[in-house]
Design an enzyme around this catalytic site. Sequence first.
Site, PDB file in Angstrom:
ATOM      1  N   GLU A 307      17.797 -53.099 -78.333  1.00  0.00           N
ATOM      2  CA  GLU A 307      19.131 -52.611 -77.965  1.00  0.00           C
ATOM      3  C   GLU A 307      19.631 -53.245 -76.659  1.00  0.00           C
ATOM      4  O   GLU A 307      20.143 -52.573 -75.770  1.00  0.00           O
ATOM      5  CB  GLU A 307      19.130 -51.078 -77.864  1.00  0.00           C
ATOM      6  CG  GLU A 307      18.748 -50.420 -79.184  1.00  0.00           C
ATOM      7  CD  GLU A 307      18.800 -48.891 -79.182  1.00  0.00           C
ATOM      8  OE1 GLU A 307      18.640 -48.294 -78.111  1.00  0.00           O
ATOM      9  OE2 GLU A 307      18.995 -48.322 -80.266  1.00  0.00           O
ATOM     10  N   ASP A 386      14.831 -43.261 -86.222  1.00  0.00           N
ATOM     11  CA  ASP A 386      15.189 -42.868 -84.856  1.00  0.00           C
ATOM     12  C   ASP A 386      15.377 -41.360 -84.734  1.00  0.00           C
ATOM     13  O   ASP A 386      16.503 -40.896 -84.591  1.00  0.00           O
ATOM     14  CB  ASP A 386      16.480 -43.608 -84.473  1.00  0.00           C
ATOM     15  CG  ASP A 386      16.746 -43.561 -82.988  1.00  0.00           C
ATOM     16  OD1 ASP A 386      15.917 -42.996 -82.263  1.00  0.00           O
ATOM     17  OD2 ASP A 386      17.790 -44.091 -82.563  1.00  0.00           O
ATOM     18  N   GLU A 414      18.932 -35.126 -79.361  1.00  0.00           N
ATOM     19  CA  GLU A 414      19.992 -36.082 -79.673  1.00  0.00           C
ATOM     20  C   GLU A 414      20.519 -35.916 -81.098  1.00  0.00           C
ATOM     21  O   GLU A 414      21.722 -35.854 -81.315  1.00  0.00           O
ATOM     22  CB  GLU A 414      19.469 -37.516 -79.473  1.00  0.00           C
ATOM     23  CG  GLU A 414      20.488 -38.581 -79.854  1.00  0.00           C
ATOM     24  CD  GLU A 414      20.006 -39.990 -79.565  1.00  0.00           C
ATOM     25  OE1 GLU A 414      18.869 -40.165 -79.098  1.00  0.00           O
ATOM     26  OE2 GLU A 414      20.797 -40.922 -79.808  1.00  0.00           O
TER      27      GLU A 414
HETATM   28  O1  GCW Z   1      17.961 -42.938 -80.212  1.00  0.00           O
HETATM   29  C1  GCW Z   1      18.303 -44.047 -79.501  1.00  0.00           C
HETATM   30  C2  GCW Z   1      19.257 -43.544 -78.483  1.00  0.00           C
HETATM   31  C3  GCW Z   1      19.354 -44.417 -77.269  1.00  0.00           C
HETATM   32  C4  GCW Z   1      17.943 -44.632 -76.729  1.00  0.00           C
HETATM   33  C5  GCW Z   1      17.108 -45.297 -77.804  1.00  0.00           C
HETATM   34  C6  GCW Z   1      15.661 -45.514 -77.389  1.00  0.00           C
HETATM   35  C7  GCW Z   1      17.267 -44.879 -74.452  1.00  0.00           C
HETATM   36  O2  GCW Z   1      20.515 -43.381 -79.101  1.00  0.00           O
HETATM   37  O3  GCW Z   1      20.174 -43.757 -76.341  1.00  0.00           O
HETATM   38  O4  GCW Z   1      17.946 -45.398 -75.558  1.00  0.00           O
HETATM   39  O5  GCW Z   1      17.088 -44.490 -78.940  1.00  0.00           O
HETATM   40  O6  GCW Z   1      14.819 -44.726 -77.823  1.00  0.00           O
HETATM   41  O7  GCW Z   1      15.370 -46.446 -76.676  1.00  0.00           O
END
Ligand code: GCW
Length: 702
Positions: A307, A386, A414
């Site tokens: 990311e 995720d 989240e």
């Molecule tokens: O779930 C995603 C999140 C990001 C996060 C990423 C991760 C810190 O939306 O905000 O970044 O995972 O786990 O690195």
Amino acid sequence: MNTVLPNDVHAAWLPPEAFRALGSRRSLVCGEGTLVDTVRHELARACARYGGSTDQPHPRPDAPPSDDRPAAGTSYELVFALVPAGLLPIAAAAVEVVYRRRHGAGALGEEGFLLARHAEVTVVLAEAPAGLLHGLFHLVRLGESAFGLTRPMELHRPAMRLRMLDHWDNVDVHPVMGQVERGYAGGSIFWQDGARREDLTRVGAYGRLLAAGGVNAVSVNNVNVHATEARLLTDRLGDVAAFADVLRPYGIRVHLSVSFAAPVTLGGLPTADPLDDGVRGWWADTTKQVYESIPDFGGYVVKADSEGQPGPFGYGRSHADGANVLADALAPFGGVVHWRAFVYNHRQDWRDRSTDRARAAHDHFAPLDGQFRDNVILQVKHGPMDFQPREPISPVIAAMPRTRLAVEFQVTQEYTGQQRHVCYLAPWWSEVLGFAPWGDDGPTVAAVAAGGPADGGGLVAVSNVGDDPFWTGHPLAQANLYAFGRLAWDPRLDPAAVLDEWIELTFAGASPGGPGPVRRALHAIMDDSWRTYERYTAPLGVGFMVRPGHHYGPDVDGYEYTPWGTYHFADRDGVGVDRTRASGTGFTGQFPPPWRDVYESIESCPDELLLFFHHVPYGHVLHNGSTVIQHIYDTHFDGVEQVAAMRQRWERLDGVVDPGVHARVRERLDEQLRCAEEWRDQINAYFFRKSGVPDARGRRIH
Ligand code: GCW
């Protein structure tokens, strides 16, 4: 050590009342060390309130320091002792003798403790100071029952050596993500507006809460390491040292997220290539300086090539090369590097059906098994995507027998209601931890994380705490933080029993009638709340029907044509992702038997994961006898009804629990109900419009 909170901060699971049984007795604490002092301090604080007394052995002026003896003439009801101990009261000495005879030295390890009740004395023995501290909090949980008639000797040792919380806290307020990325509980307890908080009382109190749950490590900053945060490794190291100072008395070691590009951005080197000698030297020198100011520093956490974060791919190197350079720098000091396996292509073309995000971590990391240093811990999210409310386990967990693996959970909600919804996650984590990736005869996920004869990587979770007066925004979300620590200590604990502990402690002062009515109500509200959340959100394991960006509330097609690799492929005939070997992305092939075949076959794939693995027609009949489309309607109507029932149940606690807690939870339940209705209506309308199939029960679909 000041961990006394201002009155407007909620005591969470350590209200003064939780210490009544200990604080009203005569206790003796034998041993030395920072954590033993913490035990003394805790007892003294409780005794000041509840009238008991606490003592330490009085050295005779003429004797060598080891010849300690308890104060003459006192009969203790509770003894804590580091063994081997000098002179102990008779009951404790007898317990020590039996312990040595039965177990020999070393059985309790670095953090374990022994609990026994003998001759009307409750005895806690440990071989290292941390064990006494864990023993203290165990007694807090037991309350009066620790002083019952008899209690057979019990040995308690943590299943996982590393039980860690990661904070996604930023130093500077990030323009999009704020002070705490994916934080739903206000600002950071560590930083405010670009500066370390001057008053770290809350950090200390947080450490105390964590220790009482069983956590022993905290990483303080976001894994997305921005420019200011990168400097925590060098010129802002003082912040980290200050946090370490206040967490140390509770046995919590501090870790730091670092940027892989630090040799360039902080060190001014032309490259961060892990095989470059200058880079290796920079990491070694920088790490040495870290240990000069924080001798018990835990190590680094790294999100690389993920990311937008920099990583070894930028230099044509592997993730083993990348992790090992940091590991080599940490090794002389006993530190570890948590290297995250969350690596995938977030710039995918949705038209390309061959790329499957679920495959990514295994594709990248499984071939590297055996190439990581012993002090590298590969930190794997529990599912391949995720932190969705339902996913299979990540196949990486079963693919790297020669690598230390840590399993990562997300306590911050989240994707599970963002601490506006009640969603008790321990049942979900417990399912994951108890899952047997090689079938029933093989080890569980918990056993992989715990490690075999050598250490495993343990459990890690993203914290849900902020500077909110209730710590977690939603007061009931405290239970998730508590449960994480308890499951990391003992993954076999029953989530309902853990919830019970949390209720007993947190509502110890509830009135009228003590925690009894509260306990019944909270079990009714929380035990099944994760499944309720699952019912009214994305169906059958398909996931990601949340609003892009902030991830709250429904948006069925929100991610459907984006580069993030999170698709459901709904059309007029059916829905779901074909991840089979026969006709799909082949993801099922990343699992060992039996799961590679269980998931491959539409007949044997469990209902709750059907749409994760298969694209099926709406009329497909599930094992539960319902069609997919009818199941979608039914679960969404049911889920909302369950939330309405939770809300009613909570109303009845008005006047029973603290008014501030009651009001906050009520406000959140109102929002949960509103949001659950929105989910129900959007999901049902969407699938009705796609499929044209009416609800068999004729309920209203918009
Ligand atoms: O779930 C995603 C999140 C990001 C996060 C990423 C991760 C810190 O939306 O905000 O970044 O995972 O786990 O690195």
